[in-house]
Write a protein that holds these residues in place. Structure first.
Motif, PDB file in Angstrom:
ATOM      1  N   PHE A 269       0.825  -1.207   0.000  1.00 46.81           N
ATOM      2  CA  PHE A 269       0.000   0.000   0.000  1.00 46.81           C
ATOM      3  C   PHE A 269       0.861   1.259   0.000  1.00 46.81           C
ATOM      4  CE2 PHE A 269      -2.628   3.333   1.871  1.00 46.81           C
ATOM      5  CZ  PHE A 269      -3.773   3.218   1.102  1.00 46.81           C
ATOM      6  N   ASP A 270       1.978   1.207   0.711  1.00 49.99           N
ATOM      7  CA  ASP A 270       2.900   2.355   0.701  1.00 49.99           C
ATOM      8  C   ASP A 270       3.344   2.662  -0.728  1.00 49.99           C
ATOM      9  OD1 ASP A 270       2.733   2.722   3.396  1.00 49.99           O
ATOM     10  OD2 ASP A 270       4.638   1.762   3.877  1.00 49.99           O
ATOM     11  N   ASP A 271       3.654   1.620  -1.500  1.00 53.08           N
ATOM     12  CA  ASP A 271       4.065   1.816  -2.892  1.00 53.08           C
ATOM     13  C   ASP A 271       2.923   2.429  -3.706  1.00 53.08           C
ATOM     14  OD1 ASP A 271       6.544   0.739  -2.366  1.00 53.08           O
ATOM     15  OD2 ASP A 271       6.020  -1.279  -3.050  1.00 53.08           O
ATOM     16  N   SER A 272       1.692   1.919  -3.507  1.00 59.50           N
ATOM     17  CA  SER A 272       0.542   2.439  -4.250  1.00 59.50           C
ATOM     18  C   SER A 272       0.269   3.887  -3.875  1.00 59.50           C
ATOM     19  CB  SER A 272      -0.695   1.588  -3.961  1.00 59.50           C
ATOM     20  OG  SER A 272      -0.499   0.266  -4.415  1.00 59.50           O
ATOM     21  N   LEU A 273       0.362   4.212  -2.583  1.00 60.88           N
ATOM     22  CA  LEU A 273       0.117   5.585  -2.137  1.00 60.88           C
ATOM     23  C   LEU A 273       1.188   6.525  -2.678  1.00 60.88           C
ATOM     24  CD1 LEU A 273      -1.486   7.598  -0.513  1.00 60.88           C
ATOM     25  CD2 LEU A 273      -0.232   6.892   1.546  1.00 60.88           C
ATOM     26  N   ARG A 274       2.410   6.065  -2.720  1.00 65.46           N
ATOM     27  CA  ARG A 274       3.497   6.891  -3.259  1.00 65.46           C
ATOM     28  C   ARG A 274       3.251   7.189  -4.744  1.00 65.46           C
ATOM     29  NH1 ARG A 274       7.049   3.673  -1.938  1.00 65.46           N
ATOM     30  NH2 ARG A 274       7.439   4.478   0.162  1.00 65.46           N
ATOM     31  N   GLN A 275       2.819   6.186  -5.499  1.00 67.44           N
ATOM     32  CA  GLN A 275       2.515   6.393  -6.916  1.00 67.44           C
ATOM     33  C   GLN A 275       1.340   7.355  -7.099  1.00 67.44           C
ATOM     34  OE1 GLN A 275       1.928   2.574  -8.780  1.00 67.44           O
ATOM     35  NE2 GLN A 275       3.854   1.751  -7.977  1.00 67.44           N
ATOM     36  N   ALA A 276       0.322   7.223  -6.222  1.00 65.62           N
ATOM     37  CA  ALA A 276      -0.837   8.120  -6.310  1.00 65.62           C
ATOM     38  C   ALA A 276      -0.432   9.562  -6.032  1.00 65.62           C
ATOM     39  CB  ALA A 276      -1.905   7.672  -5.318  1.00 65.62           C
ATOM     40  N   THR A 323     -17.321  -3.806  -3.131  1.00 65.45           N
ATOM     41  CA  THR A 323     -17.886  -2.469  -3.372  1.00 65.45           C
ATOM     42  C   THR A 323     -16.921  -1.564  -4.131  1.00 65.45           C
ATOM     43  OG1 THR A 323     -17.041  -1.518  -1.299  1.00 65.45           O
ATOM     44  CG2 THR A 323     -19.154  -2.675  -1.199  1.00 65.45           C
ATOM     45  N   LEU A 324     -15.691  -1.996  -4.333  1.00 72.61           N
ATOM     46  CA  LEU A 324     -14.661  -1.129  -4.904  1.00 72.61           C
ATOM     47  C   LEU A 324     -14.600  -1.214  -6.424  1.00 72.61           C
ATOM     48  CD1 LEU A 324     -11.709  -1.808  -2.423  1.00 72.61           C
ATOM     49  CD2 LEU A 324     -13.357   0.079  -2.382  1.00 72.61           C
ATOM     50  N   ARG A 325     -14.114  -0.142  -7.035  1.00 72.41           N
ATOM     51  CA  ARG A 325     -13.803  -0.135  -8.464  1.00 72.41           C
ATOM     52  C   ARG A 325     -12.433  -0.783  -8.676  1.00 72.41           C
ATOM     53  NH1 ARG A 325     -14.080   6.256  -8.928  1.00 72.41           N
ATOM     54  NH2 ARG A 325     -12.646   5.830  -7.194  1.00 72.41           N
ATOM     55  N   THR A 326     -12.138  -1.100  -9.930  1.00 71.74           N
ATOM     56  CA  THR A 326     -10.840  -1.728 -10.206  1.00 71.74           C
ATOM     57  C   THR A 326      -9.684  -0.780  -9.923  1.00 71.74           C
ATOM     58  OG1 THR A 326     -11.008  -1.056 -12.533  1.00 71.74           O
ATOM     59  CG2 THR A 326     -11.792  -3.273 -11.952  1.00 71.74           C
ATOM     60  N   THR A 327      -9.941   0.526  -9.931  1.00 68.24           N
ATOM     61  CA  THR A 327      -8.870   1.501  -9.686  1.00 68.24           C
ATOM     62  C   THR A 327      -8.656   1.764  -8.203  1.00 68.24           C
ATOM     63  OG1 THR A 327     -10.475   3.298  -9.932  1.00 68.24           O
ATOM     64  CG2 THR A 327      -9.195   2.659 -11.895  1.00 68.24           C
ATOM     65  N   ASP A 328      -9.582   1.320  -7.348  1.00 62.57           N
ATOM     66  CA  ASP A 328      -9.464   1.560  -5.914  1.00 62.57           C
ATOM     67  C   ASP A 328      -8.578   0.499  -5.272  1.00 62.57           C
ATOM     68  OD1 ASP A 328     -11.215   3.688  -6.248  1.00 62.57           O
ATOM     69  OD2 ASP A 328     -12.979   2.434  -5.855  1.00 62.57           O
ATOM     70  N   ILE A 329      -7.975   0.835  -4.161  1.00 58.19           N
ATOM     71  CA  ILE A 329      -6.989  -0.047  -3.531  1.00 58.19           C
ATOM     72  C   ILE A 329      -7.343  -0.230  -2.063  1.00 58.19           C
ATOM     73  CG2 ILE A 329      -4.558  -0.346  -2.941  1.00 58.19           C
ATOM     74  CD1 ILE A 329      -3.912   1.388  -5.396  1.00 58.19           C
ATOM     75  N   LEU A 330      -7.436  -1.486  -1.642  1.00 53.61           N
ATOM     76  CA  LEU A 330      -7.750  -1.846  -0.259  1.00 53.61           C
ATOM     77  C   LEU A 330      -6.530  -2.472   0.399  1.00 53.61           C
ATOM     78  CD1 LEU A 330      -9.748  -2.412   2.121  1.00 53.61           C
ATOM     79  CD2 LEU A 330     -10.288  -4.581   0.953  1.00 53.61           C
ATOM     80  N   CYS A 331      -6.278  -2.072   1.631  1.00 57.68           N
ATOM     81  CA  CYS A 331      -5.103  -2.576   2.354  1.00 57.68           C
ATOM     82  C   CYS A 331      -5.485  -2.893   3.798  1.00 57.68           C
ATOM     83  CB  CYS A 331      -3.989  -1.535   2.314  1.00 57.68           C
ATOM     84  SG  CYS A 331      -2.691  -1.758   3.561  1.00 57.68           S
ATOM     85  N   ARG A 332      -4.965  -4.009   4.300  1.00 55.38           N
ATOM     86  CA  ARG A 332      -5.035  -4.255   5.744  1.00 55.38           C
ATOM     87  C   ARG A 332      -3.848  -3.545   6.369  1.00 55.38           C
ATOM     88  NH1 ARG A 332      -4.505  -9.888   9.220  1.00 55.38           N
ATOM     89  NH2 ARG A 332      -5.152  -8.972  11.235  1.00 55.38           N
ATOM     90  N   TRP A 333      -4.158  -2.467   7.064  1.00 55.87           N
ATOM     91  CA  TRP A 333      -3.113  -1.597   7.602  1.00 55.87           C
ATOM     92  C   TRP A 333      -2.424  -2.223   8.810  1.00 55.87           C
ATOM     93  CZ3 TRP A 333      -0.681   2.115   5.404  1.00 55.87           C
ATOM     94  CH2 TRP A 333       0.006   3.073   6.144  1.00 55.87           C
ATOM     95  N   GLY A 334      -3.195  -3.013   9.550  1.00 60.78           N
ATOM     96  CA  GLY A 334      -2.646  -3.676  10.727  1.00 60.78           C
ATOM     97  C   GLY A 334      -3.745  -4.032  11.698  1.00 60.78           C
ATOM     98  N   GLU A 337      -7.412  -2.709  11.469  1.00 57.58           N
ATOM     99  CA  GLU A 337      -7.424  -1.413  10.794  1.00 57.58           C
ATOM    100  C   GLU A 337      -7.140  -1.583   9.304  1.00 57.58           C
ATOM    101  OE1 GLU A 337      -6.167   2.898  12.447  1.00 57.58           O
ATOM    102  OE2 GLU A 337      -4.545   1.442  12.301  1.00 57.58           O
ATOM    103  N   PHE A 338      -7.910  -0.863   8.457  1.00 57.63           N
ATOM    104  CA  PHE A 338      -7.801  -0.965   7.013  1.00 57.63           C
ATOM    105  C   PHE A 338      -7.704   0.427   6.403  1.00 57.63           C
ATOM    106  CE2 PHE A 338      -9.754  -4.836   8.365  1.00 57.63           C
ATOM    107  CZ  PHE A 338      -9.365  -5.811   7.464  1.00 57.63           C
ATOM    108  N   THR A 339      -7.157   0.490   5.171  1.00 61.39           N
ATOM    109  CA  THR A 339      -7.131   1.729   4.404  1.00 61.39           C
ATOM    110  C   THR A 339      -7.716   1.464   3.024  1.00 61.39           C
ATOM    111  OG1 THR A 339      -4.903   1.308   3.556  1.00 61.39           O
ATOM    112  CG2 THR A 339      -5.072   2.609   5.573  1.00 61.39           C
ATOM    113  N   ILE A 340      -8.328   2.501   2.476  1.00 56.90           N
ATOM    114  CA  ILE A 340      -8.823   2.442   1.088  1.00 56.90           C
ATOM    115  C   ILE A 340      -8.360   3.705   0.380  1.00 56.90           C
ATOM    116  CG2 ILE A 340     -10.821   2.370  -0.437  1.00 56.90           C
ATOM    117  CD1 ILE A 340     -12.390   1.006   1.751  1.00 56.90           C
ATOM    118  N   LEU A 341      -7.786   3.522  -0.799  1.00 62.88           N
ATOM    119  CA  LEU A 341      -7.368   4.643  -1.624  1.00 62.88           C
ATOM    120  C   LEU A 341      -8.360   4.735  -2.786  1.00 62.88           C
ATOM    121  CD1 LEU A 341      -3.690   5.393  -2.622  1.00 62.88           C
ATOM    122  CD2 LEU A 341      -5.575   5.819  -4.185  1.00 62.88           C
ATOM    123  N   LEU A 342      -9.117   5.858  -2.840  1.00 63.11           N
ATOM    124  CA  LEU A 342     -10.103   6.064  -3.900  1.00 63.11           C
ATOM    125  C   LEU A 342      -9.520   7.005  -4.952  1.00 63.11           C
ATOM    126  CD1 LEU A 342     -13.349   6.545  -1.740  1.00 63.11           C
ATOM    127  CD2 LEU A 342     -12.563   4.468  -2.902  1.00 63.11           C
TER     128      LEU A 342
END
Length: 413
Positions: A269-276, A323-334, A337-342
């Motif tokens: 997820f860190d890599d995906s967030l950095r790219q976003a 419920t997510l689109r193919t462009t959205d990203i779901l992560c188990r943060w710990g 706890e979870f994160t979603i990047l829309l």
């Protein structure tokens, strides 16, 4: 008499200038005459050869049985034919095809032997190479040979095993019949540029087999040139790498996915967030970060056990992912706890999504239990880094907890 002498001179000249090596020995094998070609091939002068036996050029690597057969044949007054591995004066070995003929006098007695020798080293090398190539073609990797216009001329059994096509089904056709549609014109342009510039190309390519299945290959293509430097053939050697790709994907999945829920792990997820962040800074593309966790999850674990807790985490992940689109990203943060990047979503749209998600989770029974979530939302701002964006989402989640849980809080509300 002069006519006879003339014919003898002509014969002597012809023997001396013969393109094959010629030697004459007595019945004991001692050399009495060698022509110029014999001298050229062996590297020895006439003075070094006359009076010696052919042992002077033996390599020591010809089987003794060959010499036994040679002398038994000659002693029987017959012509011997065979090949020997000999050695030049400089130590270099070479192969010779020899024909040794007994010479008889008027009484029919053998008085000499005439050996006619031809250097066949290059011919034997080419024969070995052809035999090796034939063996590889029959039993090695999938191989296809085309002419300069890429019309298929030969294909081996391994080719059939990989593609499903028999050789007779593809002769005269071009490799276009294997195209999968996965590669654009730029890919093939780079392939041809490499072939014409360097005579070689290798890489991964996706093809379609006879049965319509698309699969990955590792392929090497080599151009074959004639003596004038013109391309006459292309030789393609390839093998199916579907299993290797599957293993690579599995390893990638294991490295980037949470082992329990299958959601992205924190590193991925860190890599995906950095790219976003990079894309948002470059293209002014908005995106929103949701941070949520399961309310009172510790009590669930304490009361029902970790197996039930794990089952709820998996069911929750499945519900959210659906419920997510193919462009959205779901992560188990710990933990819980979870994160979603829309992607491409502003605060208003993210808040609407989060409220629908909250409602769906609250109305469902995950593994037989009622579960609620609390959510914090933050939107990318120009100049944001990962830490600042996550900190705002985390602060919003903290306030959602303070407000009684089972609710959403948008940053700065």
């Amino acid at each position: 008499m002069s006519a006879l002498r003339q014919r003898l001179n002509q014969l002597s000249t012809a023997v001396e200038q013969s393109p094959v090596a010629i030697a004459i020995t007595n019945t004991e094998g001692q050399i009495e005459y060698v022509n110029q070609r014999f001298v050229d091939v062996t590297g020895y002068s006439r003075e070094e050869l006359l009076g010696k036996t052919p042992a002077v050029i033996q390599s020591g690597e010809t089987a003794p049985s060959v010499y036994r057969d040679l002398w038994e044949t000659l002693k029987a007054g017959e012509v011997w034919r065979g090949e020997m591995l000999n050695r030049r004066k400089n130590g270099e070995c070479y192969w010779e095809a020899e024909v040794i003929t007994p010479v008889r006098d008027d009484q029919g007695q053998v008085v000499n032997y005439v050996a006619v020798k031809e250097d066949v080293t290059e011919r034997r090398r080419q024969k070995r190479e052809l035999e090796l190539l034939a063996t590889v073609f029959k039993t090695g990797q999938a191989t296809m040979i085309t002419d300069a216009e890429m019309r298929i001329e030969r294909a081996n059994q391994a080719f059939t095993d990989v593609t499903g096509y028999r050789e007779d089904e593809v002769l005269g056709k071009t490799p276009k019949i294997f195209k999968s549609g996965r590669h654009g014109t730029a890919f093939y342009r780079r392939l041809w540029d490499s072939l014409f510039d360097t005579g070689h190309w290798q890489g991964e390519i996706w093809n379609r087999n006879k049965f319509g299945e698309v699969y990955p290959l590792w392929q090497s293509i080599t151009a074959v040139y004639d003596d004038e430097g013109e391309i006459r053939h292309f030789v393609a050697v390839f093998h199916n790498i579907a299993e290797r790709k599957r293993m690579e994907n599995e390893l990638e999945r294991q490295a980037t996915r949470d082992h329990l829920t299958g959601a992205l792990n924190r590193r991925a997820f860190d890599d995906s967030l950095r790219q976003a962040l990079e894309q948002a800074e470059r293209d002014s593309m908005p995106f929103t970060l949701l941070l949520f966790d399961i309310d009172h999850f510790k009590q669930v674990n304490d009361r029902y056990g970790h197996d039930v807790g794990d089952a709820i985490l998996k069911r929750l992940t499945e519900r959210v992912a659906s419920t997510l689109r193919t462009t959205d990203i779901l992560c188990r943060w710990g933990g819980e706890e979870f994160t979603i990047l829309l992607q491409g979503t502003c605060l208003k749209g993210a808040a609407s999504f989060a409220e629908r998600l909250r409602y769906q989770i609250a109305g469902a029974r995950l593994n037989g239990l009622e579960v609620t979530i609390s959510t914090g939302i933050a939107q990318y701002r120009p100049g944001d880094g990962m830490n600042s964006l996550l900190a705002r989402a985390d602060d919003a989640l903290y306030r959602a907890k303070r407000m009684g849980r089972n609710c959403i809080v948008v940053e700065d509300e």
